[in-house]
Design a protein around this motif. Structure first.
Motif, PDB file in Angstrom:
ATOM      1  N   LEU A   1      92.532  72.155  41.559  1.00 43.49           N
ATOM      2  CA  LEU A   1      93.884  72.038  42.088  1.00 43.49           C
ATOM      3  C   LEU A   1      94.067  72.974  43.282  1.00 43.49           C
ATOM      4  CD1 LEU A   1      96.714  70.777  41.673  1.00 43.49           C
ATOM      5  CD2 LEU A   1      97.226  72.693  40.162  1.00 43.49           C
ATOM      6  N   ILE A   2      93.609  74.199  43.136  1.00 43.03           N
ATOM      7  CA  ILE A   2      93.694  75.181  44.227  1.00 43.03           C
ATOM      8  C   ILE A   2      92.934  74.676  45.444  1.00 43.03           C
ATOM      9  CG2 ILE A   2      92.987  77.489  44.967  1.00 43.03           C
ATOM     10  CD1 ILE A   2      93.438  78.346  41.987  1.00 43.03           C
TER      11      ILE A   2
ATOM     12  N   SER B   1      93.792  70.862  52.107  1.00 44.41           N
ATOM     13  CA  SER B   1      94.816  70.116  52.842  1.00 44.41           C
ATOM     14  C   SER B   1      95.639  71.028  53.755  1.00 44.41           C
ATOM     15  CB  SER B   1      95.731  69.354  51.882  1.00 44.41           C
ATOM     16  OG  SER B   1      96.501  70.237  51.100  1.00 44.41           O
ATOM     17  N   GLY B   2      95.165  72.269  53.916  1.00 46.26           N
ATOM     18  CA  GLY B   2      95.789  73.196  54.859  1.00 46.26           C
ATOM     19  C   GLY B   2      96.946  73.998  54.307  1.00 46.26           C
ATOM     20  N   LYS B   3      97.086  74.041  53.010  1.00 45.98           N
ATOM     21  CA  LYS B   3      98.195  74.781  52.405  1.00 45.98           C
ATOM     22  C   LYS B   3      97.736  76.156  51.902  1.00 45.98           C
ATOM     23  CE  LYS B   3     100.831  70.751  51.008  1.00 45.98           C
ATOM     24  NZ  LYS B   3     100.152  69.809  51.871  1.00 45.98           N
ATOM     25  N   LYS B   4      98.642  77.090  51.943  1.00 40.25           N
ATOM     26  CA  LYS B   4      98.447  78.395  51.335  1.00 40.25           C
ATOM     27  C   LYS B   4      98.843  78.252  49.865  1.00 40.25           C
ATOM     28  CE  LYS B   4     100.149  83.121  51.600  1.00 40.25           C
ATOM     29  NZ  LYS B   4     101.075  84.030  52.287  1.00 40.25           N
TER      30      LYS B   4
ATOM     31  N   PHE C   1     102.744  77.265  58.123  1.00 40.55           N
ATOM     32  CA  PHE C   1     102.098  76.364  57.175  1.00 40.55           C
ATOM     33  C   PHE C   1     102.962  76.213  55.934  1.00 40.55           C
ATOM     34  CE2 PHE C   1     100.280  80.624  57.073  1.00 40.55           C
ATOM     35  CZ  PHE C   1     100.696  81.049  55.838  1.00 40.55           C
ATOM     36  N   GLN C   2     102.549  75.308  55.090  1.00 41.16           N
ATOM     37  CA  GLN C   2     103.252  75.125  53.828  1.00 41.16           C
ATOM     38  C   GLN C   2     102.553  75.936  52.751  1.00 41.16           C
ATOM     39  OE1 GLN C   2     103.137  70.925  53.288  1.00 41.16           O
ATOM     40  NE2 GLN C   2     105.047  70.611  54.372  1.00 41.16           N
ATOM     41  N   THR C   3     103.333  76.421  51.814  1.00 46.88           N
ATOM     42  CA  THR C   3     102.804  77.198  50.699  1.00 46.88           C
ATOM     43  C   THR C   3     103.082  76.460  49.404  1.00 46.88           C
ATOM     44  OG1 THR C   3     103.205  79.269  51.861  1.00 46.88           O
ATOM     45  CG2 THR C   3     102.953  79.402  49.472  1.00 46.88           C
ATOM     46  N   ARG C   4     102.069  76.371  48.559  1.00 46.66           N
ATOM     47  CA  ARG C   4     102.227  75.802  47.224  1.00 46.66           C
ATOM     48  C   ARG C   4     102.220  76.923  46.210  1.00 46.66           C
ATOM     49  NH1 ARG C   4     103.645  70.538  45.954  1.00 46.66           N
ATOM     50  NH2 ARG C   4     102.603  69.148  47.361  1.00 46.66           N
ATOM     51  N   VAL C   5     103.234  76.973  45.371  1.00 46.90           N
ATOM     52  CA  VAL C   5     103.292  77.929  44.272  1.00 46.90           C
ATOM     53  C   VAL C   5     102.911  77.174  43.010  1.00 46.90           C
ATOM     54  CG1 VAL C   5     104.723  79.503  42.944  1.00 46.90           C
ATOM     55  CG2 VAL C   5     105.094  79.265  45.417  1.00 46.90           C
TER      56      VAL C   5
END
Length: 74
Positions: free
Chosen positions: A40-41, A47-50, A11-15
């Motif tokens: 925001l979190i 949307s499936g992001k970590k 998966f994609q990760t958002r920092v």
């Protein structure tokens, strides 16, 4: 860039860099700011992001901010 995206195998990760997100402020106090961060979190999670929260440079958070973000997150 406010958030950075890292791709992993699954998966994609958002920092989210909190200090950048709040324009350099190093103490977070308001419920409105907490609500903004929580939304925001949730947008990223839905949307499936970590999501990884980077609190580097933040000296403190008020109870009201933390409660709005984490108390209502789940």
């Amino acid at each position: 860039m406010i958030e950075k995206e890292r791709k992993t195998q699954e998966f994609q990760t958002r920092v989210i860099h909190i200090k950048e997100q709040f324009q350099g402020f190093d103490f977070l106090v308001s419920r409105a700011s907490g609500e903004f961060l929580r939304n925001l979190i949730l947008d990223f999670i839905n949307s499936g992001k970590k999501v990884v929260l980077d609190f580097q440079g933040i000296k403190g958070v008020a109870h009201s901010f933390a409660d709005e973000v984490f108390g209502l997150l789940f």
